[in-house]
Design an enzyme around this catalytic site. Sequence first.
Site, mmCIF file in Angstrom:
data_model
loop_
_atom_site.group_PDB
_atom_site.id
_atom_site.type_symbol
_atom_site.label_atom_id
_atom_site.label_comp_id
_atom_site.label_asym_id
_atom_site.label_seq_id
_atom_site.Cartn_x
_atom_site.Cartn_y
_atom_site.Cartn_z
ATOM 1 N N ARG A 86 0.837 -1.191 0.000
ATOM 2 C CA ARG A 86 0.000 0.000 0.000
ATOM 3 C C ARG A 86 0.880 1.252 0.000
ATOM 4 N NH1 ARG A 86 -1.852 0.572 4.435
ATOM 5 N NH2 ARG A 86 -1.323 -1.385 5.458
ATOM 6 N N TYR A 216 -1.430 -3.526 -6.913
ATOM 7 C CA TYR A 216 -1.227 -4.279 -5.676
ATOM 8 C C TYR A 216 -2.481 -4.333 -4.789
ATOM 9 C CZ TYR A 216 -0.192 -5.454 -0.940
ATOM 10 O OH TYR A 216 -0.270 -6.037 0.290
ATOM 11 N N LYS A 225 -9.619 -2.412 1.944
ATOM 12 C CA LYS A 225 -9.304 -1.253 2.787
ATOM 13 C C LYS A 225 -10.116 -0.035 2.345
ATOM 14 C CE LYS A 225 -6.032 -3.713 4.721
ATOM 15 N NZ LYS A 225 -6.194 -4.399 5.975
ATOM 16 N N HIS A 245 -10.591 -2.389 11.727
ATOM 17 C CA HIS A 245 -9.495 -3.215 11.206
ATOM 18 C C HIS A 245 -9.227 -4.322 12.227
ATOM 19 C CE1 HIS A 245 -5.093 -3.221 9.547
ATOM 20 N NE2 HIS A 245 -5.842 -4.113 8.949
ATOM 21 N N SER A 267 -1.314 -3.874 10.153
ATOM 22 C CA SER A 267 -1.016 -4.846 9.102
ATOM 23 C C SER A 267 0.272 -5.596 9.420
ATOM 24 C CB SER A 267 -0.850 -4.131 7.763
ATOM 25 O OG SER A 267 -2.033 -3.445 7.431
ATOM 26 N N CYS A 269 1.019 -7.862 11.649
ATOM 27 C CA CYS A 269 1.356 -8.120 13.061
ATOM 28 C C CYS A 269 0.733 -9.425 13.548
ATOM 29 C CB CYS A 269 0.881 -6.974 13.945
ATOM 30 S SG CYS A 269 1.913 -5.508 13.818
ATOM 31 N N ASP A 294 -9.310 -9.859 9.209
ATOM 32 C CA ASP A 294 -8.809 -8.510 8.913
ATOM 33 C C ASP A 294 -9.789 -7.384 9.221
ATOM 34 O OD1 ASP A 294 -6.704 -6.837 7.938
ATOM 35 O OD2 ASP A 294 -7.736 -6.640 6.019
ATOM 36 N N ARG A 386 1.808 -12.203 -0.696
ATOM 37 C CA ARG A 386 0.477 -12.468 -0.146
ATOM 38 C C ARG A 386 -0.143 -13.729 -0.721
ATOM 39 N NH1 ARG A 386 -1.675 -8.771 3.883
ATOM 40 N NH2 ARG A 386 -0.013 -7.248 4.031
HETATM 41 O O1 SAT Z 1 -3.596 -3.412 2.459
HETATM 42 S S1 SAT Z 1 -3.693 -4.831 2.176
HETATM 43 O O2 SAT Z 1 -5.069 -5.212 2.102
HETATM 44 O O3 SAT Z 1 -3.006 -5.131 0.941
HETATM 45 C C1 SAT Z 1 -2.966 -5.717 3.424
HETATM 46 C C2 SAT Z 1 -2.766 -4.972 4.671
HETATM 47 O O4 SAT Z 1 -1.981 -4.033 4.698
HETATM 48 O O5 SAT Z 1 -3.397 -5.322 5.675
HETATM 49 MN MN MN Z 2 -5.144 -5.431 7.334
#
Ligand code: SAT
Ligand code: MN
Length: 603
Positions: A86, A216, A225, A245, A267, A269, A294, A386
């Site tokens: 991101r 991406y 997101k 989140h 993200s 973690c 998520d 990923r």
């Molecule tokens: O932003 S993504 O959905 O690609 C993954 C993340 O940062 O949690």
């Molecule tokens: Mn995330």
Amino acid sequence: MDNLAPAIHPPSGIGDNQPTHQEVLDWVHEVSMLTKPENIFWCDGSEKENAWLLEQAQAQGVVQKLNEEKLPGSYLHRSNPNDVARVEQFTLICTPTKEEAGPTNNWAEPAETYAKLNEMLKGAMEGRTMFVIPYIMGPPDSPLTKVGFEITDSIYVVLSMRIMTRMGTVAVERLEKSENGEWNRGVHSLLDVNPERRLICHFPQDNAIISVGSGYGGNVLLSKKCLALRIGSYLARQQGWLAEHMLILGVESPEGKKHYVAAAFPSACGKTNFAMLIPPARFEGWKITTIGDDIAWMQIGGDGRLYAVNPENGYFGVVPGTSYKSNPNAMKSIERDTLYTNVALTDDGDVWWEGKDGAPPTHAIDWRGNEWTPESKEKAAHPNSRFAVPMRNNPVLDPDVEKGEGVPISAIIFGGRRSDTMPLVFQAFDWEHGVYAGATMASETTAAATGAVGQVRRDPMAMLPFCGYNMGQYFKHWLKTGPRLKNPPLIFHVNWFRKGADGKFLWPGFGENMRVLKWMIDRCEGRGGANESPIGCVPRPEDLDIEGLKEVSPETMAELLSVKSDEWQKELEGQQKFFDTLGEDLPPEMNAQRDKVAARFGS
Ligand code: SAT
Ligand code: MN
């Protein structure tokens, strides 16, 4: 594997399922007049469509099929090396005033931004196919569920969205039946995948997203997101719910008593690992089940409890470090039907990444497409590589994952990656104190976003990059939600990442986190002891069940649970600095809570 492939022309019966909804048709027409694609492909999410798209994506070199025996139904995609995470600096919130976006977001004026984007999108899809993806976020029969349409010129996005969302007819039908007619407009174009022409723009007032110049995940799977968090959080405040989140997991005791927990971590973690945790032998009979890994959408139920749904349909998890040791359930999930991005490819069509079980292959193709051997200096897989996998592959998927009303949340956990200061766990004294604990969350940065890795930054509720409006107002929304709950969840803060003087992690993490979870469940049930420390209720060593955990000595345990005044003086200063940046929008309760902590330390 370049994303920038020419148009594809489906046979009849594929790609022609055009809906009749006039607003959708008008919008698609408008975008096509601007971007000038060679043709329009209307996605219906069917098996037949997916199979044909996979064939095309292979023919165009956008994905490569992996070994069918080892990884049935699985594919590899390599993104442009300039496009692997991101991009927060190019992620914009476009509200009429800067104030509405607040000081933690990059703001841009909507009319100017539309004009700039329209200029960039002019003829952007010439010679290419424009896909229209109808999708819903949330279980089909949930009152929280939202409809979105994403226009994209990337076949990889279509393949990913089919995994990550409920896609196709279900969305068209939902929109037709909808009372308020609310739907999200998302436009994505790769342009020329140039970092200088990369912008991820949100228009909360218009329920619209425009993303250009990237291919991406988080930048282009606009459901995730962009809609579920940035636009979602904006709608949630207006409509009186929460878009967070957070992972959601179920914990069931051997007696069959079940609790659900929602947890916010930044993200990369370990949200996916925590959501699929396998309890250690000591906890025989305990079961963890996953609702989501998520994002949580939460609303107040008729009984005054907080209920959560997972708006997604799949997991987009970090691959490196995933192994049978760290996350056996994720490993089982990604053995089939998986779309991998930026991992290494072995000579027998298998995938490899740093931290996978077993010895590395003697030869592979790395994430950039270069030759790789164990002697290579470069990583085989990108640190933010990923997997995208349907959630139905998860062996511990919770049976209530499709329940429209959601699952009742007993506890909310906030946590960051902190080498010091933060004890393994503490419980907030009450809702307001819990909101403060979330608001002051901080974490060391990871590879999930471009920029320096390992720096402590404030990441309130893990929403810093994902809150679609003013952060101070967001805290206010949280503060207002507590008193509306008759039976609010308890709020905890955890830190799995504290390090000793030798720089090594003190806590083994992964499955052993069950021990901390068990204490939290005890607290929810009115059991479980604790010390009242200045920062909240911290378990005494004897309150945590660490039987069978040989690697954690009593001294280590004491260190893990310690609250050190000198570290906290620094922490309180850091919190103050962050609060100061929020200016007048910061609710006074936040500084008052901070002052109370300082007073409890006697300073
Ligand atoms: O932003 S993504 O959905 O690609 C993954 C993340 O940062 O949690
Ligand atoms: Mn995330």
